[in-house]
Design an enzyme around this catalytic site. Structure first.
Site, PDB file in Angstrom:
ATOM      1  N   GLU A 197     -11.242   3.616   5.909  1.00 48.95           N
ATOM      2  CA  GLU A 197     -10.166   3.925   6.463  1.00 48.95           C
ATOM      3  C   GLU A 197     -10.510   5.542   7.187  1.00 48.95           C
ATOM      4  O   GLU A 197     -10.905   5.553   8.663  1.00 48.95           O
ATOM      5  CB  GLU A 197      -9.368   5.015   5.244  1.00 48.95           C
ATOM      6  CG  GLU A 197      -7.925   6.209   5.919  1.00 48.95           C
ATOM      7  CD  GLU A 197      -7.683   6.879   5.012  1.00 48.95           C
ATOM      8  OE1 GLU A 197      -7.554   6.786   2.891  1.00 48.95           O
ATOM      9  OE2 GLU A 197      -6.378   7.253   4.595  1.00 48.95           O
ATOM     10  N   ASP A 231       2.122   3.705   3.433  1.00 50.80           N
ATOM     11  CA  ASP A 231       0.671   4.460   2.213  1.00 50.80           C
ATOM     12  C   ASP A 231       0.896   6.162   1.462  1.00 50.80           C
ATOM     13  O   ASP A 231       1.708   5.873   0.194  1.00 50.80           O
ATOM     14  CB  ASP A 231       0.021   4.937   3.057  1.00 50.80           C
ATOM     15  CG  ASP A 231      -1.819   6.004   2.634  1.00 50.80           C
ATOM     16  OD1 ASP A 231      -1.467   5.356   1.572  1.00 50.80           O
ATOM     17  OD2 ASP A 231      -2.711   5.743   3.341  1.00 50.80           O
ATOM     18  N   ASP A 232       2.126   6.907   2.339  1.00 48.24           N
ATOM     19  CA  ASP A 232       2.268   8.202   1.242  1.00 48.24           C
ATOM     20  C   ASP A 232       3.808   8.659   2.259  1.00 48.24           C
ATOM     21  O   ASP A 232       3.283   9.259   2.775  1.00 48.24           O
ATOM     22  CB  ASP A 232       1.223   9.549   1.494  1.00 48.24           C
ATOM     23  CG  ASP A 232      -0.025   8.875   0.934  1.00 48.24           C
ATOM     24  OD1 ASP A 232       0.015   8.782  -0.759  1.00 48.24           O
ATOM     25  OD2 ASP A 232      -0.925   8.578   1.088  1.00 48.24           O
ATOM     26  N   HIS A 264      -9.499   0.942  -1.637  1.00 51.21           N
ATOM     27  CA  HIS A 264      -9.487   1.416  -0.138  1.00 51.21           C
ATOM     28  C   HIS A 264     -10.759   1.357   0.604  1.00 51.21           C
ATOM     29  O   HIS A 264     -11.875   1.912  -0.359  1.00 51.21           O
ATOM     30  CB  HIS A 264      -9.022   2.574  -0.246  1.00 51.21           C
ATOM     31  CG  HIS A 264      -7.141   3.626  -0.289  1.00 51.21           C
ATOM     32  ND1 HIS A 264      -6.951   3.166  -1.306  1.00 51.21           N
ATOM     33  CD2 HIS A 264      -6.989   4.581  -0.014  1.00 51.21           C
ATOM     34  CE1 HIS A 264      -5.059   3.543  -1.350  1.00 51.21           C
ATOM     35  NE2 HIS A 264      -5.261   4.410  -0.424  1.00 51.21           N
ATOM     36  N   HIS A 315       0.893  -1.617   0.222  1.00 48.15           N
ATOM     37  CA  HIS A 315      -0.326  -0.017   0.356  1.00 48.15           C
ATOM     38  C   HIS A 315       1.351   0.843  -0.149  1.00 48.15           C
ATOM     39  O   HIS A 315       1.162   1.309   1.036  1.00 48.15           O
ATOM     40  CB  HIS A 315      -1.261  -0.034   0.936  1.00 48.15           C
ATOM     41  CG  HIS A 315      -2.356   1.162   1.474  1.00 48.15           C
ATOM     42  ND1 HIS A 315      -2.711   1.163   2.451  1.00 48.15           N
ATOM     43  CD2 HIS A 315      -1.800   2.047   0.559  1.00 48.15           C
ATOM     44  CE1 HIS A 315      -3.837   2.603   1.520  1.00 48.15           C
ATOM     45  NE2 HIS A 315      -2.876   2.327   1.285  1.00 48.15           N
ATOM     46  N   HIS A 373       1.516   5.030  -1.868  1.00 45.87           N
ATOM     47  CA  HIS A 373       1.378   5.536  -3.344  1.00 45.87           C
ATOM     48  C   HIS A 373       2.391   6.806  -3.846  1.00 45.87           C
ATOM     49  O   HIS A 373       3.054   7.286  -3.234  1.00 45.87           O
ATOM     50  CB  HIS A 373       0.163   6.839  -2.757  1.00 45.87           C
ATOM     51  CG  HIS A 373      -0.817   6.521  -2.510  1.00 45.87           C
ATOM     52  ND1 HIS A 373      -2.218   5.911  -2.731  1.00 45.87           N
ATOM     53  CD2 HIS A 373      -1.680   5.544  -1.477  1.00 45.87           C
ATOM     54  CE1 HIS A 373      -3.191   5.638  -2.555  1.00 45.87           C
ATOM     55  NE2 HIS A 373      -2.684   5.107  -0.991  1.00 45.87           N
TER      56      HIS A 373
HETATM   57  N1  ADE Z   1      -4.332   8.668  -1.828  1.00 51.35           N
HETATM   58  C1  ADE Z   1      -3.507   9.129  -1.211  1.00 51.35           C
HETATM   59  N2  ADE Z   1      -3.328   8.522  -0.413  1.00 51.35           N
HETATM   60  C2  ADE Z   1      -4.109   7.840   0.428  1.00 51.35           C
HETATM   61  C3  ADE Z   1      -5.443   7.973   1.177  1.00 51.35           C
HETATM   62  N3  ADE Z   1      -4.033   7.198   2.438  1.00 51.35           N
HETATM   63  N4  ADE Z   1      -6.689   7.441   1.265  1.00 51.35           N
HETATM   64  C4  ADE Z   1      -7.173   8.012   0.285  1.00 51.35           C
HETATM   65  N5  ADE Z   1      -6.648   8.411  -0.942  1.00 51.35           N
HETATM   66  C5  ADE Z   1      -5.535   8.848  -0.736  1.00 51.35           C
HETATM   67 ZN    ZN Z   2      -3.537   4.564   0.540  1.00 49.79          ZN
END
Ligand code: ADE
Ligand code: ZN
Length: 335
Positions: A197, A275-276, A194, A14, A16
């Site tokens: 969340e 994630d990011d 997703h 996971h 991005h």
């Molecule tokens: N796009 C990038 N990170 C995300 C996240 N945590 N949740 C939803 N969309 C995303």
């Molecule tokens: Zn994500």
């Protein structure tokens, strides 16, 4: 975790790629492309990284993408991630990108895809990381827009292994994207989304039942529904959990209150992901370190999490066996 444990061999499922764009690289690419940024210094830009929810993060995440113009920009971003992932022990990475976010800025699909793929092509040789590319669709856009972009990716022969669903969750349930996922399944693609969340547990159920996804990204709100927990355990549905992301986006108040320990205890198939990472305080190693500091789990839980990540990946059976053998060696070395 200790330094020794940072080399725990894992799969990152996971991630991005646009969320790996570090502030320093944003400034470098802005200069390279002659783009005027609203926050043009490291100090001003870094001060924006306080989020109150998913949307407040998404606003900055999409704005920062403005610096990605050329194939080389996408390749540089991807290579920078692979280097950091290697240092964190990642041995296989399934990487999402947001094609619609680039098209909306006037950047051609081929620019984004070719740039990312150029970096991925040398990933095994350069970084020892096998990879797969997943096209993620923006759930706050229409299904028709997603279908159009999926068709474009398919007709250009983009080497994607699957599709995902991301962006603003609440109010954009999986049920909105049934035709998209049907089309992707018919094209032989792997399916993830997703769910849970910020959105309710019912979105997780929809993603499984209406979209037929093989993995749920996040899924942490599943713990609010005991029947769903029982189902996820029984079916061993992989959930790609992102602890530092959940804290920074206030899906949970503190790491101490994160449901991950309860999810492990219940026997859910959970993995740890970043994630990011450029936005949430660190890469996979930092996520594991924060968990170790908070919960003092030790090697056996780390092994379970890493094993789940490898088994839940879309890597070939032979690659999975190779990585599971590496994990065995890692465990043996822990004593
Ligand atoms: N796009 C990038 N990170 C995300 C996240 N945590 N949740 C939803 N969309 C995303
Ligand atoms: Zn994500």
């Amino acid at each position: 975790m200790t330094t020794r444990e940072l080399t725990l061999p894992t799969a990152e499922l996971h991630l991005h790629i646009e969320g790996t764009l570090e502030p320093e690289l944003i400034l470098e690419l802005a200069a390279r492309n002659g783009i005027a940024l609203p926050f043009p210094t490291l100090e001003l830009l870094s001060a924006q990284y306080e989020f109150k929810d998913l949307q407040s993060f998404l606003n900055l995440y999409y704005a920062n993408m403005a610096v990605l113009i050329t194939e080389a920009d996408f390749a540089d971003m991807t290579r920078a991630y692979l280097g950091r992932a290697q240092a964190a022990g990642v041995r296989h990475a399934e990487i999402m990108f947001d094609p619609q976010a680039h098209l909306a800025r006037g950047v051609e699909l081929t620019t984004a895809v070719d740039g990312i793929v150029a970096a991925l092509a040398s990933s095994e040789a350069e970084f020892g990381i096998s990879t797969g590319l997943i096209a993620a669709f923006l759930r706050d856009e229409s299904e028709d827009s997603a279908l159009e972009v999926l068709e474009a990716l398919l007709s250009m022969g983009a080497p994607i292994i699957g599709i995902g669903l991301d962006s603003a969750e609440v109010g954009n349930p999986p049920s909105k994207f049934v035709r998209l996922f049907e089309r992707a399944r018919a094209a032989g693609l792997r399916l993830v989304a997703h769910a849970g969340e910020e959105g309710p547990p019912s979105y997780v159920v929809e993603a499984l039942d209406l979209l037929g996804v093989e993995r749920i990204d996040h899924g942490i709100r599943s713990v609010e529904d005991p029947a769903l927990v029982r189902r996820l355990v029984a079916e061993q549905v992989p959930l790609t959990v992102c602890p530092l992301s959940n804290v920074r986006l206030r899906a949970v108040d503190t790491l101490a209150e994160h449901p991950l320990p309860r999810m492990i205890e219940a026997g859910m198939n959970v993995s740890v992901n970043s994630d990011d990472p450029a936005y949430f305080g660190g890469y996979l190693g930092t996520n594991f370190e924060a968990l170790e500091t908070e919960f003092a789990w030790g090697a056996s839980v780390a092994r379970t999490l890493a094993g789940n990540s490898i088994r839940s990946s879309f890597a070939s059976d032979s690659r999975k066996s190779e990585l599971l053998a590496e994990l065995d060696s890692w465990s043996a070395a822990q004593g």
